[in-house]
Design a protein around this motif. Sequence first.
Motif, mmCIF file in Angstrom:
data_model
loop_
_atom_site.group_PDB
_atom_site.id
_atom_site.type_symbol
_atom_site.label_atom_id
_atom_site.label_comp_id
_atom_site.label_asym_id
_atom_site.label_seq_id
_atom_site.Cartn_x
_atom_site.Cartn_y
_atom_site.Cartn_z
ATOM 1 N N UNK A 94 39.209 105.953 -48.403
ATOM 2 C CA UNK A 94 39.168 107.408 -48.234
ATOM 3 C C UNK A 94 37.830 107.852 -47.650
ATOM 4 N N UNK A 95 36.753 107.222 -48.107
ATOM 5 C CA UNK A 95 35.438 107.583 -47.582
ATOM 6 C C UNK A 95 35.349 107.255 -46.097
ATOM 7 N N UNK A 96 35.882 106.098 -45.722
ATOM 8 C CA UNK A 96 35.862 105.741 -44.311
ATOM 9 C C UNK A 96 36.699 106.721 -43.487
ATOM 10 N N UNK A 97 37.832 107.156 -44.051
ATOM 11 C CA UNK A 97 38.668 108.128 -43.342
ATOM 12 C C UNK A 97 37.953 109.464 -43.197
ATOM 13 N N UNK A 98 37.208 109.865 -44.235
ATOM 14 C CA UNK A 98 36.473 111.114 -44.156
ATOM 15 C C UNK A 98 35.357 111.045 -43.121
ATOM 16 N N UNK A 99 34.755 109.872 -42.982
ATOM 17 C CA UNK A 99 33.644 109.727 -42.049
ATOM 18 C C UNK A 99 34.108 109.508 -40.607
ATOM 19 N N UNK A 100 35.387 109.262 -40.404
ATOM 20 C CA UNK A 100 35.875 109.006 -39.054
ATOM 21 C C UNK A 100 35.595 110.168 -38.102
ATOM 22 N N UNK A 101 35.832 111.451 -38.493
ATOM 23 C CA UNK A 101 35.488 112.552 -37.575
ATOM 24 C C UNK A 101 34.008 112.598 -37.237
ATOM 25 N N UNK A 102 33.174 112.246 -38.193
ATOM 26 C CA UNK A 102 31.738 112.242 -37.925
ATOM 27 C C UNK A 102 31.395 111.162 -36.908
ATOM 28 N N UNK A 103 31.990 109.992 -37.080
ATOM 29 C CA UNK A 103 31.740 108.925 -36.107
ATOM 30 C C UNK A 103 32.227 109.322 -34.719
ATOM 31 N N UNK A 104 33.408 109.946 -34.658
ATOM 32 C CA UNK A 104 33.940 110.368 -33.361
ATOM 33 C C UNK A 104 33.015 111.373 -32.686
ATOM 34 N N UNK A 105 32.498 112.334 -33.468
ATOM 35 C CA UNK A 105 31.574 113.321 -32.907
ATOM 36 C C UNK A 105 30.285 112.659 -32.432
ATOM 37 N N UNK A 106 29.798 111.695 -33.198
ATOM 38 C CA UNK A 106 28.577 110.999 -32.787
ATOM 39 C C UNK A 106 28.806 110.187 -31.518
ATOM 40 N N UNK A 107 30.015 109.619 -31.378
ATOM 41 C CA UNK A 107 30.324 108.912 -30.131
ATOM 42 C C UNK A 107 30.220 109.860 -28.939
ATOM 43 N N UNK A 108 30.792 111.065 -29.091
ATOM 44 C CA UNK A 108 30.761 112.027 -27.995
ATOM 45 C C UNK A 108 29.322 112.462 -27.696
ATOM 46 N N UNK B 164 33.090 118.352 -36.167
ATOM 47 C CA UNK B 164 33.102 117.223 -37.100
ATOM 48 C C UNK B 164 32.957 117.696 -38.542
ATOM 49 N N UNK B 165 32.084 118.664 -38.779
ATOM 50 C CA UNK B 165 31.930 119.205 -40.131
ATOM 51 C C UNK B 165 33.188 119.930 -40.585
ATOM 52 N N UNK B 166 33.859 120.613 -39.668
ATOM 53 C CA UNK B 166 35.091 121.315 -40.029
ATOM 54 C C UNK B 166 36.166 120.337 -40.483
ATOM 55 N N UNK B 167 36.206 119.150 -39.887
ATOM 56 C CA UNK B 167 37.168 118.137 -40.308
ATOM 57 C C UNK B 167 36.879 117.641 -41.721
ATOM 58 N N UNK B 168 35.644 117.814 -42.169
ATOM 59 C CA UNK B 168 35.276 117.460 -43.542
ATOM 60 C C UNK B 168 35.420 118.641 -44.491
ATOM 61 N N UNK B 169 35.921 119.763 -43.995
ATOM 62 C CA UNK B 169 36.112 120.940 -44.840
ATOM 63 C C UNK B 169 34.927 121.883 -44.872
ATOM 64 N N UNK B 170 33.914 121.635 -44.044
ATOM 65 C CA UNK B 170 32.718 122.476 -44.000
ATOM 66 C C UNK B 170 32.818 123.373 -42.770
ATOM 67 N N UNK B 171 32.881 124.674 -42.985
ATOM 68 C CA UNK B 171 33.052 125.630 -41.898
ATOM 69 C C UNK B 171 31.722 126.281 -41.543
ATOM 70 N N UNK B 172 31.535 126.493 -40.263
ATOM 71 C CA UNK B 172 30.339 127.184 -39.779
ATOM 72 C C UNK B 172 30.601 128.686 -39.760
ATOM 73 N N UNK B 173 29.618 129.454 -40.204
ATOM 74 C CA UNK B 173 29.721 130.910 -40.059
ATOM 75 C C UNK B 173 28.475 131.422 -39.340
ATOM 76 N N UNK B 174 28.698 132.382 -38.479
ATOM 77 C CA UNK B 174 27.613 132.936 -37.667
ATOM 78 C C UNK B 174 27.244 134.323 -38.168
ATOM 79 N N UNK B 175 26.079 134.758 -37.787
ATOM 80 C CA UNK B 175 25.583 136.089 -38.141
ATOM 81 C C UNK B 175 25.210 136.801 -36.853
ATOM 82 N N UNK B 176 25.645 138.013 -36.709
ATOM 83 C CA UNK B 176 25.325 138.796 -35.526
ATOM 84 C C UNK B 176 24.116 139.694 -35.799
ATOM 85 N N UNK B 177 23.214 139.817 -34.846
ATOM 86 C CA UNK B 177 22.104 140.764 -35.021
ATOM 87 C C UNK B 177 22.646 142.175 -35.263
ATOM 88 N N UNK B 178 22.016 142.864 -36.190
ATOM 89 C CA UNK B 178 22.469 144.185 -36.578
ATOM 90 C C UNK B 178 23.303 144.192 -37.847
#
Length: 238
Positions: free
Chosen positions: A85-99, A139-153
């Motif tokens: 399972x750990x290897x499967x979770x890390x697969x998206x990270x490896x793919x992103x690092x390849x790119x 890659x982080x989103x595939x691990x369940x970690x979502x990015x959120x942005x902040x707009x000035x103002x």
Amino acid sequence: MDGEPPVNEDSGAEPEPAATGDAGDEAAQAAVPGAPGEATAFRAEIREALAGLVTRLDREHERAAHREAVIDRLHEENQRLRRGELQSMLEPVRTALYRLHDQARRESDRLSAPGLTDPPDPRRTALLLTAVADDVADALARLGVERFTVEPGAPYDASRHRPVAVTPVADPLRDGTVTAVQSDGFEQGGKVLRKATVSVGKLDGNANGTGPAVKAGSSGHGEGGRGDTMNSGLGTDR
């Protein structure tokens, strides 16, 4: 005396003595029919019960050894599954690092080409870095970690923003709002894992800090500029 029966002294009759000692025990045992057979049967029952108890203990020992073997096998399989399972979770990270590796290598080869005479295109470089950041976020989103942005103002939110500097502002409507964004934030399941790094506006006259000036970096998300270190009113939470 008159009225008493005469005693025959010549009869020589004497009362028989009572049986004592071994003769008495033998007589008592003889008086109880079947006693030796019952004792033999009792001893046989004891031996049979002990033999059955030993057999049961042997079976319980075998069962305990079997249970231990099953537990060890299940533990090993569980560890193997967890590693898989750990290897499967890390697969998206490896793919992103390849790119990322391929993009960086191609750009390096392009810039180091002998026939290159034109200077690097800033716009091309900016697009490349944006693509790199997007690959990491994917890659982080595939691990369940979502990015959120902040707009000035946007209003400053202590639960999602980490202030690193203040920016003097003249407009009261910009007081306590985000003036620049240095880095995005990341969350998982509604829980903020890393707050977005921002600069916060303060009205002129209220933004004088006691520490050294800190430049509010610009990352293309909003206006940059020079500001003071965050005062105790905003804090420096992470």
